[in-house]
Each structure stands twice: as C-alpha cells, then as structure tokens.
Scaffold this motif. Structure first.
Motif, mmCIF file in Angstrom:
data_model
loop_
_atom_site.group_PDB
_atom_site.id
_atom_site.type_symbol
_atom_site.label_atom_id
_atom_site.label_comp_id
_atom_site.label_asym_id
_atom_site.label_seq_id
_atom_site.Cartn_x
_atom_site.Cartn_y
_atom_site.Cartn_z
ATOM 1 N N GLU A 24 0.821 -1.202 0.000
ATOM 2 C CA GLU A 24 0.000 0.000 0.000
ATOM 3 C C GLU A 24 0.861 1.261 0.000
ATOM 4 N N ALA A 25 0.243 2.349 -0.380
ATOM 5 C CA ALA A 25 0.904 3.646 -0.344
ATOM 6 C C ALA A 25 -0.022 4.638 0.345
ATOM 7 N N GLU A 26 0.572 5.594 1.026
ATOM 8 C CA GLU A 26 -0.199 6.638 1.696
ATOM 9 C C GLU A 26 0.473 7.977 1.457
ATOM 10 N N LEU A 27 -0.346 8.983 1.290
ATOM 11 C CA LEU A 27 0.142 10.352 1.143
ATOM 12 C C LEU A 27 -0.119 11.105 2.431
ATOM 13 N N TYR A 28 0.867 11.864 2.876
ATOM 14 C CA TYR A 28 0.727 12.688 4.077
ATOM 15 C C TYR A 28 0.930 14.139 3.703
ATOM 16 N N SER A 29 0.063 14.990 4.219
ATOM 17 C CA SER A 29 0.169 16.419 3.969
ATOM 18 C C SER A 29 0.642 17.106 5.242
ATOM 19 N N PHE A 30 1.842 17.661 5.190
ATOM 20 C CA PHE A 30 2.383 18.351 6.345
ATOM 21 C C PHE A 30 1.981 19.821 6.362
ATOM 22 N N LEU A 31 1.331 20.265 5.306
ATOM 23 C CA LEU A 31 0.834 21.641 5.278
ATOM 24 C C LEU A 31 -0.396 21.796 6.159
ATOM 25 N N GLN A 32 -1.152 20.732 6.282
ATOM 26 C CA GLN A 32 -2.325 20.775 7.146
ATOM 27 C C GLN A 32 -1.858 20.503 8.565
ATOM 28 N N LEU A 41 -1.574 13.666 11.555
ATOM 29 C CA LEU A 41 -1.415 14.418 10.321
ATOM 30 C C LEU A 41 -2.464 13.956 9.322
ATOM 31 N N ALA A 42 -2.781 14.826 8.372
ATOM 32 C CA ALA A 42 -3.748 14.466 7.337
ATOM 33 C C ALA A 42 -3.163 13.335 6.487
ATOM 34 N N ARG A 43 -3.851 12.210 6.411
ATOM 35 C CA ARG A 43 -3.377 11.028 5.705
ATOM 36 C C ARG A 43 -4.393 10.620 4.661
ATOM 37 N N THR A 44 -3.906 10.305 3.462
ATOM 38 C CA THR A 44 -4.775 9.864 2.378
ATOM 39 C C THR A 44 -4.290 8.526 1.848
ATOM 40 N N PRO A 45 -5.079 7.458 2.023
ATOM 41 C CA PRO A 45 -4.683 6.186 1.404
ATOM 42 C C PRO A 45 -4.622 6.367 -0.109
ATOM 43 N N ASP A 46 -3.651 5.751 -0.741
ATOM 44 C CA ASP A 46 -3.484 5.885 -2.184
ATOM 45 C C ASP A 46 -3.483 4.499 -2.814
ATOM 46 N N ARG A 47 -3.043 4.393 -4.017
ATOM 47 C CA ARG A 47 -3.067 3.127 -4.756
ATOM 48 C C ARG A 47 -2.140 2.075 -4.138
ATOM 49 N N ARG A 48 -2.348 0.850 -4.556
ATOM 50 C CA ARG A 48 -1.458 -0.248 -4.168
ATOM 51 C C ARG A 48 -0.337 -0.370 -5.208
ATOM 52 N N THR A 49 0.770 -0.941 -4.777
ATOM 53 C CA THR A 49 1.866 -1.222 -5.697
ATOM 54 C C THR A 49 1.694 -2.646 -6.230
ATOM 55 N N HIS A 50 2.491 -3.008 -7.213
ATOM 56 C CA HIS A 50 2.386 -4.352 -7.791
ATOM 57 C C HIS A 50 2.923 -5.421 -6.849
ATOM 58 N N ALA A 62 10.981 13.585 -13.186
ATOM 59 C CA ALA A 62 10.666 14.950 -13.595
ATOM 60 C C ALA A 62 9.177 15.155 -13.879
ATOM 61 N N ASP A 63 8.473 14.108 -14.286
ATOM 62 C CA ASP A 63 7.051 14.225 -14.609
ATOM 63 C C ASP A 63 6.152 13.941 -13.396
ATOM 64 N N ARG A 64 6.724 13.961 -12.193
ATOM 65 C CA ARG A 64 6.032 13.802 -10.911
ATOM 66 C C ARG A 64 5.625 12.368 -10.578
ATOM 67 N N ARG A 65 6.017 11.426 -11.405
ATOM 68 C CA ARG A 65 5.828 10.031 -11.046
ATOM 69 C C ARG A 65 6.961 9.628 -10.109
ATOM 70 N N ILE A 66 6.821 8.466 -9.474
ATOM 71 C CA ILE A 66 7.825 7.979 -8.539
ATOM 72 C C ILE A 66 8.331 6.626 -9.028
ATOM 73 N N LEU A 67 9.646 6.466 -9.100
ATOM 74 C CA LEU A 67 10.253 5.202 -9.487
ATOM 75 C C LEU A 67 10.567 4.418 -8.223
ATOM 76 N N ILE A 68 10.017 3.207 -8.119
ATOM 77 C CA ILE A 68 10.253 2.317 -6.983
ATOM 78 C C ILE A 68 11.197 1.218 -7.468
ATOM 79 N N VAL A 69 12.346 1.088 -6.788
ATOM 80 C CA VAL A 69 13.380 0.159 -7.259
ATOM 81 C C VAL A 69 13.837 -0.751 -6.131
ATOM 82 N N GLY A 70 14.014 -2.031 -6.472
ATOM 83 C CA GLY A 70 14.659 -2.985 -5.583
ATOM 84 C C GLY A 70 13.869 -3.325 -4.340
ATOM 85 N N GLY A 71 14.609 -3.638 -3.277
ATOM 86 C CA GLY A 71 14.017 -4.049 -2.027
ATOM 87 C C GLY A 71 13.987 -5.563 -1.904
ATOM 88 N N PHE A 72 13.230 -6.032 -0.905
ATOM 89 C CA PHE A 72 13.124 -7.455 -0.625
ATOM 90 C C PHE A 72 11.666 -7.858 -0.508
#
Length: 88
Positions: A24-32, A41-50, A62-72
């Motif tokens: 899962e992914a979650e977005l947090y807004s520190f401005l609120q 903090l304001a938390r918004t559940p977001d999409r799941r990863t593969h 640069a296009d505001r997407r996020i590259l997720i690499v590696g891990g276990f």
C-alpha cells in the motif's frame, strides 16, 4: 518516505504491525496542521503497488511520477525489478 513536489510525503510499502509486508501507499500532507481532536497528520490512502516490498528506494521523476526500485519480498529475496508509481 519520499517528499514530493507538492509538499506532501509518500510512504510506500514496508511492514504492518504484525510484521507482514504491505503493498500500500499513503500520502501525508504536512501543510495541514495537526488536528486538535485526533493529533494525527492528514493522511490519504493511495493506490497499491504491484509487489509488497521493504528496503526499496523511491526516486521522484521529472514528470512527478515515482520510481520504486529494488528491495526485498516477504521471503527476504532481493527484488531486481522496478515499477513506476503515479500518486493521485
């Protein structure tokens, strides 16, 4: 956790309270500000990863997407793949 272009932070994957990995992914807004009622903090559940993964990297593109690499994976096997994540 990765800071994003719009002053939000993105948390992807990791482990839950029982030690299981999450996809899962979650977005947090520190401005609120912290709310007086909940203290959270304001938390918004977001999409799941593969894949569920830990110890991976998040790189903003640069296009505001996020590259997720590696891990276990859940068995501790190193993941050689990557995926592109598009936050809402």
């Amino acid at each position: 956790m990765r800071a994003m272009f719009d002053r939000r932070s993105l948390i992807v994957g990791g482990k839950n309270a029982r030690g299981g990995q999450v996809d899962e992914a979650e977005l947090y807004s520190f401005l609120q500000a912290l709310t007086v009622q909940t203290g959270f903090l304001a938390r918004t559940p977001d999409r799941r990863t593969h894949l569920a993964r830990v110890e991976h990297t998040l790189t903003p593109l640069a296009d505001r997407r996020i590259l997720i690499v590696g891990g276990f994976d859940e068995l501790g096997t190193a993941l050689s793949g990557a995926e592109v994540y598009v936050p809402r």
